[in-house]
Design an enzyme around this catalytic site. Structure first.
Site: not given
Ligand code: E4P
Length: 217
Positions: A83
């Site tokens: 990522k």
């Molecule tokens: C995506 O890969 C992120 O980990 C996640 O969806 C972020 O979500 P949040 O805005 O609830 O922190």
């Protein structure tokens, strides 16, 4: 539409993996913090719970640093998906890692132009953050729709991974908008199956069944 779970909580992942409905996992530095676990240990354990991709995020801000961290993360298991942040260095790393055969997830996407750049960098997944846009009063679903249109216009293979999901309707609307994947917090994923009329109907069926005095088998 594929379902990933957005957590680094191993107990939650195990429970959902047992249903056979889980197709991958996404983590991020905040979720690792919440788990209280070491990133290497917890990511290895998660990778053993699913055959699907497990997104593990780099934290370096420069290309060389990202590539070094990606090499460490990629060694954890074959199903690690690297990522990367949606920055120029992140996209450069994405291009290099995808070319080397790794799965990549470009994260923190808040505009269709950013998603176009990620596709050009060969990202396996692009993660538009719906909930964080909604939090600001901007319609996150419009972003999914715009990315779908752009990717279809040019035949990009990059999969749209709807992220920052807060509600059951976010999942439903992402599916209608043509997102390829949704990464969903465990509580929202479990809520997808719930409907009061299902509970009410089941209650009535069970009451009538008891009155028949019968048993199956
Ligand atoms: C995506 O890969 C992120 O980990 C996640 O969806 C972020 O979500 P949040 O805005 O609830 O922190």
């Amino acid at each position: 539409m594929k379902f990933f779970v957005d957590t680094a909580d191993v107990a939650e992942i195990r429970e959902l993996a047992d249903t056979g409905l889980l197709e991958g996992v996404t983590t991020n530095p905040s979720l690792i913090l919440k788990s209280g676990r070491d990133i290497m240990e917890v990511t290895k354990e998660i990778c053993g719970l699913t055959d699907g991709p497990v997104s593990a995020e780099v934290t370096a801000m420069d290309y060389d640093g990202m590539m070094k961290e990606a090499a460490v993360l990629a060694k954890i298991a074959d199903n690690v998906c690297i990522k990367l942040p949606l920055t120029m260095d992140g996209l450069k790393a994405c291009k290099a890692l995808t070319s080397a055969g790794h799965q990549t997830n470009v994260t923190l996407c808040f505009s269709a132009a950013q998603a176009l750049m990620a596709a050009k960098a060969g990202a396996t997944y692009i993660s538009p953050f719906i909930g964080r846009l909604d939090d600001m009063g901007i319609d996150g679903m419009e972003l999914i729709e715009d990315i779908r249109t752009i990717y279809d216009n040019y035949g990009y293979d990059t999969q749209i991974l709807a992220a920052s999901i807060r509600t059951v309707n976010h999942v439903k609307d992402s599916a209608i908008a043509g997102a390829d994947v949704a990464t969903i917090p465990p509580s929202t994923l479990k809520a997808l199956v719930k409907h009061p009329l299902t509970d009410k109907g089941l209650e009535a069926f069970l009451a009538d069944w008891a009155k028949t005095g019968q048993q199956i088998g």
